[in-house]
Design a protein around this motif. Structure first.
Motif, PDB file in Angstrom:
ATOM      1  N   ILE A  20       0.920   3.030  -3.375  1.00 30.21           N
ATOM      2  CA  ILE A  20      -0.304   3.433  -4.062  1.00 30.21           C
ATOM      3  C   ILE A  20      -0.375   4.944  -4.156  1.00 30.21           C
ATOM      4  CG2 ILE A  20      -2.818   3.543  -3.792  1.00 30.21           C
ATOM      5  CD1 ILE A  20      -2.616   0.662  -2.751  1.00 30.21           C
ATOM      6  N   CYS A  53     -11.474   1.814   6.316  1.00 27.73           N
ATOM      7  CA  CYS A  53     -11.779   1.780   4.875  1.00 27.73           C
ATOM      8  C   CYS A  53     -11.918   0.356   4.356  1.00 27.73           C
ATOM      9  CB  CYS A  53     -10.695   2.495   4.081  1.00 27.73           C
ATOM     10  SG  CYS A  53     -10.575   4.249   4.464  1.00 27.73           S
ATOM     11  N   PHE A 102      -4.237   9.536  -4.921  1.00 24.47           N
ATOM     12  CA  PHE A 102      -4.455   9.128  -3.529  1.00 24.47           C
ATOM     13  C   PHE A 102      -3.158   8.486  -3.039  1.00 24.47           C
ATOM     14  CE2 PHE A 102      -6.010   5.782  -0.494  1.00 24.47           C
ATOM     15  CZ  PHE A 102      -6.566   6.616   0.456  1.00 24.47           C
ATOM     16  N   VAL A 135      -5.803   8.569  10.194  1.00 19.67           N
ATOM     17  CA  VAL A 135      -6.582   7.326  10.177  1.00 19.67           C
ATOM     18  C   VAL A 135      -5.602   6.169  10.316  1.00 19.67           C
ATOM     19  CG1 VAL A 135      -8.494   6.153   9.020  1.00 19.67           C
ATOM     20  CG2 VAL A 135      -7.882   8.460   8.334  1.00 19.67           C
ATOM     21  N   GLU A 136      -5.577   5.565  11.466  1.00 21.71           N
ATOM     22  CA  GLU A 136      -4.597   4.506  11.704  1.00 21.71           C
ATOM     23  C   GLU A 136      -5.150   3.115  11.416  1.00 21.71           C
ATOM     24  OE1 GLU A 136      -3.113   5.168  15.661  1.00 21.71           O
ATOM     25  OE2 GLU A 136      -2.289   7.104  14.961  1.00 21.71           O
ATOM     26  N   ASP A 137      -6.443   2.943  11.652  1.00 20.43           N
ATOM     27  CA  ASP A 137      -7.001   1.597  11.540  1.00 20.43           C
ATOM     28  C   ASP A 137      -7.432   1.272  10.120  1.00 20.43           C
ATOM     29  OD1 ASP A 137      -6.713   0.980  14.279  1.00 20.43           O
ATOM     30  OD2 ASP A 137      -8.426   2.276  14.717  1.00 20.43           O
ATOM     31  N   CYS A 138      -6.875   0.188   9.614  1.00 19.79           N
ATOM     32  CA  CYS A 138      -7.148  -0.240   8.239  1.00 19.79           C
ATOM     33  C   CYS A 138      -8.630  -0.532   8.031  1.00 19.79           C
ATOM     34  CB  CYS A 138      -6.330  -1.471   7.908  1.00 19.79           C
ATOM     35  SG  CYS A 138      -4.606  -1.361   8.416  1.00 19.79           S
ATOM     36  N   GLU A 159      -9.838  -5.299  -3.497  1.00 14.92           N
ATOM     37  CA  GLU A 159     -10.402  -4.096  -4.090  1.00 14.92           C
ATOM     38  C   GLU A 159     -11.839  -3.951  -3.612  1.00 14.92           C
ATOM     39  OE1 GLU A 159      -8.653  -2.891  -8.174  1.00 14.92           O
ATOM     40  OE2 GLU A 159      -9.513  -4.876  -8.381  1.00 14.92           O
ATOM     41  N   ASP A 201      -9.527   1.355  -9.231  1.00 14.66           N
ATOM     42  CA  ASP A 201     -10.250   0.106  -9.015  1.00 14.66           C
ATOM     43  C   ASP A 201     -10.573  -0.536 -10.355  1.00 14.66           C
ATOM     44  OD1 ASP A 201     -12.353  -1.823  -8.379  1.00 14.66           O
ATOM     45  OD2 ASP A 201     -12.340  -0.888  -6.398  1.00 14.66           O
ATOM     46  N   ARG A 223      -2.780   6.406  -6.588  1.00 19.63           N
ATOM     47  CA  ARG A 223      -4.086   6.779  -7.131  1.00 19.63           C
ATOM     48  C   ARG A 223      -5.068   5.640  -6.871  1.00 19.63           C
ATOM     49  NH1 ARG A 223      -0.754   6.243 -11.087  1.00 19.63           N
ATOM     50  NH2 ARG A 223      -0.708   8.454 -11.482  1.00 19.63           N
ATOM     51  N   HIS A 274      -1.624   9.993   2.842  1.00 16.38           N
ATOM     52  CA  HIS A 274      -2.994  10.451   3.127  1.00 16.38           C
ATOM     53  C   HIS A 274      -3.427  10.020   4.524  1.00 16.38           C
ATOM     54  CE1 HIS A 274      -7.365   9.754   3.418  1.00 16.38           C
ATOM     55  NE2 HIS A 274      -7.476  10.870   2.719  1.00 16.38           N
ATOM     56  N   GLN A 323       0.785  -1.224   0.000  1.00 13.79           N
ATOM     57  CA  GLN A 323       0.000   0.000   0.000  1.00 13.79           C
ATOM     58  C   GLN A 323       0.822   1.282   0.000  1.00 13.79           C
ATOM     59  OE1 GLN A 323       0.161  -1.997   2.692  1.00 13.79           O
ATOM     60  NE2 GLN A 323       0.332  -0.790   4.539  1.00 13.79           N
ATOM     61  N   GLU A 381      -8.097  -5.503   3.816  1.00  8.39           N
ATOM     62  CA  GLU A 381      -6.950  -4.912   3.127  1.00  8.39           C
ATOM     63  C   GLU A 381      -6.418  -5.895   2.083  1.00  8.39           C
ATOM     64  OE1 GLU A 381      -4.955  -4.935   6.941  1.00  8.39           O
ATOM     65  OE2 GLU A 381      -3.227  -5.892   6.002  1.00  8.39           O
ATOM     66  N   GLY A 382      -5.993  -5.368   0.957  1.00  7.56           N
ATOM     67  CA  GLY A 382      -5.515  -6.247  -0.104  1.00  7.56           C
ATOM     68  C   GLY A 382      -6.618  -6.655  -1.073  1.00  7.56           C
TER      69      GLY A 382
HETATM   70  C1  HEC Z   1      -8.777   6.181   3.919  1.00 10.94           C
HETATM   71  C2  HEC Z   1      -9.062   4.841   3.479  1.00 10.94           C
HETATM   72  C3  HEC Z   1      -7.998   3.780   3.636  1.00 10.94           C
HETATM   73  C4  HEC Z   1      -7.341   3.395   4.798  1.00 10.94           C
HETATM   74  C5  HEC Z   1      -7.495   3.945   6.204  1.00 10.94           C
HETATM   75  C6  HEC Z   1      -6.461   2.304   4.406  1.00 10.94           C
HETATM   76  N1  HEC Z   1      -6.581   2.061   3.063  1.00 10.94           N
HETATM   77 FE1  HEC Z   1      -5.582   0.635   2.004  1.00 10.94          FE
HETATM   78  N2  HEC Z   1      -6.451   1.303   0.259  1.00 10.94           N
HETATM   79  C7  HEC Z   1      -7.408   2.293   0.184  1.00 10.94           C
HETATM   80  C8  HEC Z   1      -7.776   2.476  -1.207  1.00 10.94           C
HETATM   81  C9  HEC Z   1      -8.793   3.469  -1.725  1.00 10.94           C
HETATM   82  C10 HEC Z   1      -7.008   1.566  -1.966  1.00 10.94           C
HETATM   83  C11 HEC Z   1      -6.983   1.387  -3.489  1.00 10.94           C
HETATM   84  C12 HEC Z   1      -8.109   0.506  -3.967  1.00 10.94           C
HETATM   85  C13 HEC Z   1      -8.041   0.279  -5.460  1.00 10.94           C
HETATM   86  O1  HEC Z   1      -7.502   1.106  -6.209  1.00 10.94           O
HETATM   87  O2  HEC Z   1      -8.546  -0.772  -5.895  1.00 10.94           O
HETATM   88  C14 HEC Z   1      -6.190   0.835  -1.001  1.00 10.94           C
HETATM   89  C15 HEC Z   1      -5.314  -0.189  -1.332  1.00 10.94           C
HETATM   90  C16 HEC Z   1      -4.629  -0.961  -0.424  1.00 10.94           C
HETATM   91  C17 HEC Z   1      -3.820  -2.109  -0.769  1.00 10.94           C
HETATM   92  C18 HEC Z   1      -3.587  -2.633  -2.172  1.00 10.94           C
HETATM   93  C19 HEC Z   1      -4.676  -3.561  -2.561  1.00 10.94           C
HETATM   94  C20 HEC Z   1      -4.655  -3.841  -4.031  1.00 10.94           C
HETATM   95  O3  HEC Z   1      -5.748  -4.126  -4.546  1.00 10.94           O
HETATM   96  O4  HEC Z   1      -3.621  -3.765  -4.692  1.00 10.94           O
HETATM   97  C21 HEC Z   1      -3.305  -2.617   0.392  1.00 10.94           C
HETATM   98  C22 HEC Z   1      -2.398  -3.822   0.553  1.00 10.94           C
HETATM   99  C23 HEC Z   1      -3.816  -1.772   1.475  1.00 10.94           C
HETATM  100  N3  HEC Z   1      -4.611  -0.776   0.936  1.00 10.94           N
HETATM  101  C24 HEC Z   1      -3.521  -1.977   2.807  1.00 10.94           C
HETATM  102  C25 HEC Z   1      -3.912  -1.129   3.840  1.00 10.94           C
HETATM  103  C26 HEC Z   1      -3.466  -1.281   5.221  1.00 10.94           C
HETATM  104  C27 HEC Z   1      -2.519  -2.368   5.733  1.00 10.94           C
HETATM  105  C28 HEC Z   1      -4.061  -0.257   5.926  1.00 10.94           C
HETATM  106  C29 HEC Z   1      -3.890   0.093   7.395  1.00 10.94           C
HETATM  107  C30 HEC Z   1      -2.528   0.313   7.832  1.00 10.94           C
HETATM  108  C31 HEC Z   1      -4.859   0.518   4.978  1.00 10.94           C
HETATM  109  N4  HEC Z   1      -4.732  -0.045   3.736  1.00 10.94           N
HETATM  110  C32 HEC Z   1      -5.622   1.619   5.300  1.00 10.94           C
HETATM  111  C33 HEC Z   1      -7.926   3.003   1.247  1.00 10.94           C
HETATM  112  C34 HEC Z   1      -7.517   2.933   2.563  1.00 10.94           C
END
Ligand code: HEC
Ligand code: HEC
Ligand code: HEC
Ligand code: HEC
Length: 129
Positions: free
Chosen positions: A31, A66, A49, A60-63, A85, A36, A33, A54, A28, A82-83
């Motif tokens: 990432i 979202c 993004f 926002v600490e907790d995964c 879409e 999806d 942008r 961000h 992550q 997480e991981g």
């Molecule tokens: C504010 C919302 C938000 C938070 C909080 C967040 N994420 Fe995400 N994350 C997203 C978005 C949006 C995407 C991109 C989704 C896409 O493009 O398909 C993403 C993508 C990812 C991906 C890649 C997945 C892929 O399809 O390739 C991983 C791994 C991930 N996040 C892990 C985490 C972890 C671990 C945490 C906590 C530490 C976390 N995220 C917190 C919004 C968030």
């Protein structure tokens, strides 16, 4: 120029870390942008993004905030998707593109409105072609 460099940085880091090439999913921190694969055609410009940046700025600490998993109809704070879409769960038949965009808007814009911080106008999020 500065913005351009910033966008190139993750690519450089990717090129340097040979191991990353072999990893099946992008971790992550790279990432930059929301892209999806559930959207088959894009009507709007893409949404920049910078995932970790961000979330750090937004505090926002907790995964699971979202990347949620629902248990008995409520968000489970001990589980996370997480991981995955969003479209893996939010792509229903029929007007699927619309419902997928709707949940993105509810989550992204919803929090910005609630916290009175972060973009809420279309062009503030949709700005990268
Ligand atoms: C504010 C919302 C938000 C938070 C909080 C967040 N994420 Fe995400 N994350 C997203 C978005 C949006 C995407 C991109 C989704 C896409 O493009 O398909 C993403 C993508 C990812 C991906 C890649 C997945 C892929 O399809 O390739 C991983 C791994 C991930 N996040 C892990 C985490 C972890 C671990 C945490 C906590 C530490 C976390 N995220 C917190 C919004 C968030
Ligand atoms: C593992 C499956 C799963 C994943 C992945 C998932 N969701 Fe959900 N989501 C659900 C379920 C189940 C509900 C509650 C039932 C419902 O209202 O559809 C829900 C509800 C929601 C709601 C509330 C909908 C409403 O009408 O009030 C929003 C907003 C939302 N999800 C956004 C997202 C976003 C954005 C992502 C990606 C970062 C995401 N979801 C990833 C399963 C998932
Ligand atoms: C749980 C709350 C929350 C969610 C969910 C959330 N944001 Fe934010 N976002 C914020 C806050 C708070 C800020 C303001 C941070 C600051 O003080 O600069 C922000 C700022 C931003 C900014 C301004 C630039 C930046 O990185 O600071 C962008 C762009 C942005 N958000 C896009 C998104 C997108 C796209 C999503 C959905 C995938 C999303 N946000 C989901 C809370 C959230
Ligand atoms: C807080 C950020 C944010 C705001 C504000 C926002 N969007 Fe989005 N929108 C998103 C994200 C994130 C996606 C998913 C993008 C992706 O995965 O490619 C999306 C997806 C979409 C899509 C489906 C994908 C496409 O390009 O066809 C449309 C259409 C759309 N938005 C239109 C709008 C319109 C119109 C407005 C203003 C009324 C708006 N959005 C405001 C974040 C935002």
């Amino acid at each position: 120029m500065k913005a351009k460099l910033k966008r190139l940085l993750p690519v450089l880091i990717l090129l340097m870390g040979a191991g990353i090439w072999l990893s099946p999913a992008l971790s992550q921190e790279y990432i930059e942008r929301v892209a999806d694969s559930g959207f088959t055609k894009q009507k709007r410009a893409g949404v920049p993004f910078f995932h970790d940046e961000h979330n750090e700025k937004a505090g926002v600490e907790d995964c699971y905030i979202c990347h949620h998993v629902y248990t008995d109809g409520v968000i489970d704070p001990y589980d996370s998707s997480e991981g995955m879409e969003c479209s893996e769960c939010h792509l229903s038949e029929g007007d699927s593109d619309l419902s997928l965009a709707r949940v993105y808007h509810l989550q992204c814009k919803g929090c910005h409105q609630e916290k009175k911080a972060g973009p809420v106008a279309c062009a503030e999020c949709h700005k990268e072609l």
